[in-house]
Scaffold this motif. Structure first.
Motif, PDB file in Angstrom:
ATOM      1  N   GLN A 142       0.853  -1.184   0.000  1.00 16.46           N
ATOM      2  CA  GLN A 142       0.000   0.000   0.000  1.00 16.46           C
ATOM      3  C   GLN A 142       0.890   1.236   0.000  1.00 16.46           C
ATOM      4  OE1 GLN A 142      -2.521  -0.069   3.448  1.00 16.46           O
ATOM      5  NE2 GLN A 142      -3.884  -1.590   2.563  1.00 16.46           N
ATOM      6  N   LYS A 143       0.563   2.190  -0.852  1.00 19.74           N
ATOM      7  CA  LYS A 143       1.246   3.479  -0.881  1.00 19.74           C
ATOM      8  C   LYS A 143       0.202   4.532  -0.524  1.00 19.74           C
ATOM      9  CE  LYS A 143       3.123   6.849  -4.104  1.00 19.74           C
ATOM     10  NZ  LYS A 143       3.323   7.104  -5.542  1.00 19.74           N
ATOM     11  N   TRP A 144       0.358   5.150   0.623  1.00 14.91           N
ATOM     12  CA  TRP A 144      -0.550   6.205   1.069  1.00 14.91           C
ATOM     13  C   TRP A 144       0.147   7.550   0.913  1.00 14.91           C
ATOM     14  CZ3 TRP A 144      -5.507   5.645   2.883  1.00 14.91           C
ATOM     15  CH2 TRP A 144      -5.931   4.357   3.184  1.00 14.91           C
ATOM     16  N   THR A 145      -0.523   8.517   0.290  1.00 18.82           N
ATOM     17  CA  THR A 145      -0.012   9.877   0.246  1.00 18.82           C
ATOM     18  C   THR A 145      -0.834  10.709   1.222  1.00 18.82           C
ATOM     19  OG1 THR A 145      -1.429  10.402  -1.650  1.00 18.82           O
ATOM     20  CG2 THR A 145       0.840   9.711  -2.121  1.00 18.82           C
ATOM     21  N   TYR A 146      -0.207  11.753   1.744  1.00 21.84           N
ATOM     22  CA  TYR A 146      -0.891  12.593   2.730  1.00 21.84           C
ATOM     23  C   TYR A 146      -0.437  14.039   2.608  1.00 21.84           C
ATOM     24  CZ  TYR A 146       3.454  12.224   5.436  1.00 21.84           C
ATOM     25  OH  TYR A 146       4.761  12.275   5.832  1.00 21.84           O
ATOM     26  N   LEU A 147      -1.169  14.901   3.285  1.00 16.51           N
ATOM     27  CA  LEU A 147      -0.873  16.325   3.342  1.00 16.51           C
ATOM     28  C   LEU A 147      -0.942  16.744   4.803  1.00 16.51           C
ATOM     29  CD1 LEU A 147      -0.273  18.591   1.307  1.00 16.51           C
ATOM     30  CD2 LEU A 147      -2.708  19.086   1.266  1.00 16.51           C
ATOM     31  N   PHE A 148       0.069  17.489   5.278  1.00 15.40           N
ATOM     32  CA  PHE A 148       0.091  17.989   6.649  1.00 15.40           C
ATOM     33  C   PHE A 148       0.767  19.353   6.657  1.00 15.40           C
ATOM     34  CE2 PHE A 148       2.219  17.963  10.941  1.00 15.40           C
ATOM     35  CZ  PHE A 148       1.069  18.238  11.657  1.00 15.40           C
ATOM     36  N   ASN A 149       0.035  20.362   7.090  1.00 16.59           N
ATOM     37  CA  ASN A 149       0.540  21.748   7.107  1.00 16.59           C
ATOM     38  C   ASN A 149       1.128  22.156   5.759  1.00 16.59           C
ATOM     39  OD1 ASN A 149      -0.242  22.341   9.737  1.00 16.59           O
ATOM     40  ND2 ASN A 149       1.651  21.503  10.593  1.00 16.59           N
ATOM     41  N   GLY A 150       0.428  21.780   4.686  1.00 14.63           N
ATOM     42  CA  GLY A 150       0.840  22.161   3.342  1.00 14.63           C
ATOM     43  C   GLY A 150       1.968  21.333   2.749  1.00 14.63           C
ATOM     44  N   LYS A 151       2.470  20.352   3.479  1.00 12.76           N
ATOM     45  CA  LYS A 151       3.569  19.521   2.980  1.00 12.76           C
ATOM     46  C   LYS A 151       3.047  18.120   2.670  1.00 12.76           C
ATOM     47  CE  LYS A 151       7.137  22.042   5.365  1.00 12.76           C
ATOM     48  NZ  LYS A 151       8.212  22.016   6.334  1.00 12.76           N
ATOM     49  N   ALA A 152       3.405  17.627   1.484  1.00 15.49           N
ATOM     50  CA  ALA A 152       2.988  16.303   1.044  1.00 15.49           C
ATOM     51  C   ALA A 152       4.002  15.261   1.507  1.00 15.49           C
ATOM     52  CB  ALA A 152       2.878  16.265  -0.479  1.00 15.49           C
ATOM     53  N   GLY A 153       3.505  14.062   1.738  1.00  8.12           N
ATOM     54  CA  GLY A 153       4.371  12.959   2.127  1.00  8.12           C
ATOM     55  C   GLY A 153       3.811  11.632   1.646  1.00  8.12           C
ATOM     56  N   THR A 154       4.592  10.581   1.831  1.00  2.16           N
ATOM     57  CA  THR A 154       4.204   9.246   1.380  1.00  2.16           C
ATOM     58  C   THR A 154       4.616   8.214   2.425  1.00  2.16           C
ATOM     59  OG1 THR A 154       4.594   9.913  -0.912  1.00  2.16           O
ATOM     60  CG2 THR A 154       4.462   7.561  -0.489  1.00  2.16           C
ATOM     61  N   ASN A 155       3.740   7.256   2.664  1.00  2.05           N
ATOM     62  CA  ASN A 155       4.042   6.097   3.506  1.00  2.05           C
ATOM     63  C   ASN A 155       3.816   4.833   2.688  1.00  2.05           C
ATOM     64  OD1 ASN A 155       4.660   7.268   6.076  1.00  2.05           O
ATOM     65  ND2 ASN A 155       2.496   7.735   6.325  1.00  2.05           N
ATOM     66  N   PHE A 156       4.749   3.883   2.801  1.00  2.00           N
ATOM     67  CA  PHE A 156       4.615   2.576   2.148  1.00  2.00           C
ATOM     68  C   PHE A 156       4.443   1.506   3.216  1.00  2.00           C
ATOM     69  CE2 PHE A 156       6.790   4.965  -1.122  1.00  2.00           C
ATOM     70  CZ  PHE A 156       6.202   4.498  -2.279  1.00  2.00           C
ATOM     71  N   PHE A 157       3.545   0.565   2.960  1.00  2.00           N
ATOM     72  CA  PHE A 157       3.318  -0.564   3.843  1.00  2.00           C
ATOM     73  C   PHE A 157       3.373  -1.834   3.000  1.00  2.00           C
ATOM     74  CE2 PHE A 157       1.090   3.065   5.616  1.00  2.00           C
ATOM     75  CZ  PHE A 157       1.527   3.066   6.927  1.00  2.00           C
ATOM     76  N   HIS A 158       4.123  -2.822   3.468  1.00  4.69           N
ATOM     77  CA  HIS A 158       4.253  -4.099   2.783  1.00  4.69           C
ATOM     78  C   HIS A 158       3.683  -5.183   3.701  1.00  4.69           C
ATOM     79  CE1 HIS A 158       6.854  -2.143  -0.132  1.00  4.69           C
ATOM     80  NE2 HIS A 158       7.486  -1.588   0.881  1.00  4.69           N
ATOM     81  N   PHE A 159       2.807  -6.023   3.150  1.00  2.51           N
ATOM     82  CA  PHE A 159       2.138  -7.046   3.942  1.00  2.51           C
ATOM     83  C   PHE A 159       2.309  -8.420   3.297  1.00  2.51           C
ATOM     84  CE2 PHE A 159      -0.153  -3.110   4.777  1.00  2.51           C
ATOM     85  CZ  PHE A 159      -0.142  -3.093   6.168  1.00  2.51           C
ATOM     86  N   THR A 160       2.311  -9.438   4.161  1.00  5.19           N
ATOM     87  CA  THR A 160       2.340 -10.832   3.744  1.00  5.19           C
ATOM     88  C   THR A 160       1.112 -11.520   4.310  1.00  5.19           C
ATOM     89  OG1 THR A 160       4.748 -10.851   3.746  1.00  5.19           O
ATOM     90  CG2 THR A 160       3.657 -12.992   3.823  1.00  5.19           C
ATOM     91  N   ARG A 161       0.470 -12.337   3.488  1.00 15.06           N
ATOM     92  CA  ARG A 161      -0.754 -13.038   3.932  1.00 15.06           C
ATOM     93  C   ARG A 161      -0.411 -13.954   5.105  1.00 15.06           C
ATOM     94  NH1 ARG A 161      -5.661 -13.878   1.392  1.00 15.06           N
ATOM     95  NH2 ARG A 161      -4.858 -13.245  -0.635  1.00 15.06           N
ATOM     96  N   ALA A 162      -1.231 -13.822   6.172  1.00 15.82           N
ATOM     97  CA  ALA A 162      -1.058 -14.691   7.337  1.00 15.82           C
ATOM     98  C   ALA A 162      -1.931 -15.930   7.192  1.00 15.82           C
ATOM     99  CB  ALA A 162      -1.412 -13.943   8.621  1.00 15.82           C
ATOM    100  N   ARG A 163      -3.160 -15.720   6.731  1.00 16.28           N
ATOM    101  CA  ARG A 163      -4.094 -16.829   6.483  1.00 16.28           C
ATOM    102  C   ARG A 163      -5.283 -16.322   5.715  1.00 16.28           C
ATOM    103  NH1 ARG A 163      -7.953 -17.344  11.268  1.00 16.28           N
ATOM    104  NH2 ARG A 163      -7.324 -15.673  12.599  1.00 16.28           N
TER     105      ARG A 163
END
Length: 163
Positions: A142-163
């Motif tokens: 998952q790649k999430w983009t965000y905005l905070f106080n006028g500044k853009a950023g990005t967070n990446f999350f990597h997941f593996t199936r558990a079941r």
């Protein structure tokens, strides 16, 4: 009168994939995520659980960081596009949509901000986009983009199936 779920014929047999709307085909791919997924970001364990709700018409994602508040994202079909509404721990609700689905065969689904409700101030932290990439049956990014106080950023999350 109870309506049949999208993609099902009167006999209950699946409708040929090429006769389904492209958005419904992409939703079915997202629905293949049903189950539990694990990941780690910056040393924090994350668990994501996907569940089909509303008679299979909505995919609910519960995103729970270890020792943190759960967040929920609801995915659904809206005509030729998909919608995602994120119920964030920042106490706002970004509502995002894909563009009209042109090619349902891609590995990624990209959502862009349409509007956000519950925003405390114009500069308050909020998500502005989400890209879900199904690497294979057992790996998800998952790649999430965000905005905070006028500044853009990005967070990446990597997941593996558990079941």
């Amino acid at each position: 009168m109870r309506r049949r779920p999208p993609g099902r014929a009167a006999t209950g047999a699946a409708v040929r994939a090429d006769s389904q709307p492209k958005s419904a085909r992409v939703f079915e791919r997202l629905a293949s995520l049903v189950g539990e997924w694990n990941g780690v970001q910056d040393g924090t364990e994350m668990r994501v659980t996907y569940t089909l709700v509303a008679d299979g018409s909505t995919l609910m994602e519960e995103f729970r960081p270890a020792n943190g508040p759960a967040m929920v994202t609801m995915f659904s079909v809206d005509g030729d596009r998909l919608l995602a509404t994120h119920y964030c721990s920042a106490k706002n609700q970004p509502q995002m949509a894909t563009a009209a689905i042109a090619d349902p065969s891609g590995k990624s689904v990209a959502f862009s901000l349409v509007r956000v409700t519950g925003l405390r101030s114009p500069g308050a932290w909020h998500n502005t986009g989400l890209t879900v990439t199904l690497e294979d049956q057992d790996h998800l990014t998952q790649k999430w983009t965000y905005l905070f106080n006028g500044k853009a950023g990005t967070n990446f999350f990597h997941f593996t199936r558990a079941r």
